[in-house]
Each structure stands twice: as C-alpha cells, then as structure tokens.
Design a protein around this motif. Structure first.
Motif, PDB file in Angstrom:
ATOM      1  N   ASP A  16       0.855  -1.043   0.030  1.00  0.00           N
ATOM      2  CA  ASP A  16      -0.042   0.042  -0.026  1.00  0.00           C
ATOM      3  C   ASP A  16       0.913   1.222   0.053  1.00  0.00           C
ATOM      4  O   ASP A  16       0.510   2.191  -0.578  1.00  0.00           O
ATOM      5  CB  ASP A  16      -0.706  -0.011   1.226  1.00  0.00           C
ATOM      6  CG  ASP A  16      -2.245  -0.816   0.963  1.00  0.00           C
ATOM      7  OD1 ASP A  16      -2.279  -1.358   0.041  1.00  0.00           O
ATOM      8  OD2 ASP A  16      -2.820  -0.980   2.048  1.00  0.00           O
ATOM      9  N   ARG A  52       0.487   2.398  -3.535  1.00  0.00           N
ATOM     10  CA  ARG A  52      -0.582   3.147  -3.522  1.00  0.00           C
ATOM     11  C   ARG A  52      -0.616   4.307  -2.743  1.00  0.00           C
ATOM     12  O   ARG A  52      -1.753   5.080  -2.473  1.00  0.00           O
ATOM     13  CB  ARG A  52      -1.940   2.349  -3.043  1.00  0.00           C
ATOM     14  CG  ARG A  52      -2.441   1.310  -4.296  1.00  0.00           C
ATOM     15  CD  ARG A  52      -3.536   0.373  -3.735  1.00  0.00           C
ATOM     16  NE  ARG A  52      -2.993  -0.829  -2.725  1.00  0.00           N
ATOM     17  CZ  ARG A  52      -2.428  -1.802  -3.421  1.00  0.00           C
ATOM     18  NH1 ARG A  52      -2.326  -1.806  -4.692  1.00  0.00           N
ATOM     19  NH2 ARG A  52      -1.847  -2.846  -2.446  1.00  0.00           N
ATOM     20  N   ASP A  53       0.446   4.760  -2.235  1.00  0.00           N
ATOM     21  CA  ASP A  53       0.728   5.957  -1.365  1.00  0.00           C
ATOM     22  C   ASP A  53      -0.052   5.997   0.030  1.00  0.00           C
ATOM     23  O   ASP A  53      -0.448   6.959   0.543  1.00  0.00           O
ATOM     24  CB  ASP A  53       0.491   7.280  -2.274  1.00  0.00           C
ATOM     25  CG  ASP A  53       1.670   7.585  -3.120  1.00  0.00           C
ATOM     26  OD1 ASP A  53       2.684   7.053  -3.092  1.00  0.00           O
ATOM     27  OD2 ASP A  53       1.455   8.433  -4.037  1.00  0.00           O
TER      28      ASP A  53
END
Ligand code: FES
Length: 122
Positions: free
Chosen positions: A88, A92-93
């Motif tokens: 994550d 996905r930052d």
C-alpha cells in the motif's frame, strides 16, 4: 514547511515542531532538536526502540512512504507492518501506521507522532 506534533504520556503537553523543508532530518533528530525524549538506541533501524505511530493531518499531503529496507524488515519482525501495508505504501501512497523514527525522513507534510515512552512499544 513540515509540521510535526509529538504526543505522549511522557510529555506535559503536545510539542509542535516546525522542521525545515527540504532538509533530510529524521524524525528522531527533529524530536531531539525540540527537546522531545523519544526512546532510541541504535539510530540505525536495527533495535526497534524508536517505534512510533504516525497519523496524517486530514487534507494535507502524505509523503512518508519511503521506507528503508531495514525499517521494513524490523517492523515486520516486530509485527507492526504487513506485506500488504508495505505494498500500500509503495504502490498506492497509503502510509503504514507504525514507523521507526530514526528511519523516517521528514518531508513537507503535517503529521502527528504518538509514542508511549517505552522502547519498542510505539
Ligand atoms: S533507534 Fe534503533 S531502530 Fe531506531
């Protein structure tokens, strides 16, 4: 400008620190410069005693996703991060909740750092 609020039962009140944007200070050094006694030992991502919980102020950019390999390994050993959380963070930052203060380089973000005062307990 990075803004870091330290909160802990060991502090009489929260400490708000303004770090210099663009420098490469770790959260541990920002704490020390501001008189916050954050537990630590090795300063090198090995011992885990500088475990902290990091929350991001709503609506501000999140930039704390660069975990070092040492930090990932140590947090995994401590059971404070999962492989999914690492993905994550990297893909996905989405920042993980626990970090090591000696490995966290403060960037231009606003964060709240919580620690118990007990080494390795966050
Ligand atoms: S001080 Fe040892 S891991 Fe941070």
């Amino acid at each position: 400008m990075p803004v870091v609020t330290f909160t802990s039962p060991t502090l009489h009140r929260d400490v708000r620190a303004y770090a210099t944007a663009g420098d490469t200070h770790t959260l541990l050094s920002v704490a020390e410069k501001n008189g916050v006694k954050l537990p630590h030992d090795c300063r090198d991502g090995e011992c885990g005693s500088c475990l902290i919980k990091v929350d991001y102020v709503e609506g501000k950019p999140k930039m704390g996703m660069a975990l070092t390999e040492k930090e990932k390994d140590r947090l995994k050993e401590m059971g404070r991060i999962t492989q999914a959380q690492i993905e994550d963070a990297e893909v996905r930052d989405i920042p993980p909740p626990y970090r090591l203060a000696c490995q966290f380089v403060v960037r231009d973000e606003e964060i709240i750092v919580t620690f118990s005062g007990q080494p390795g307990e966050g």
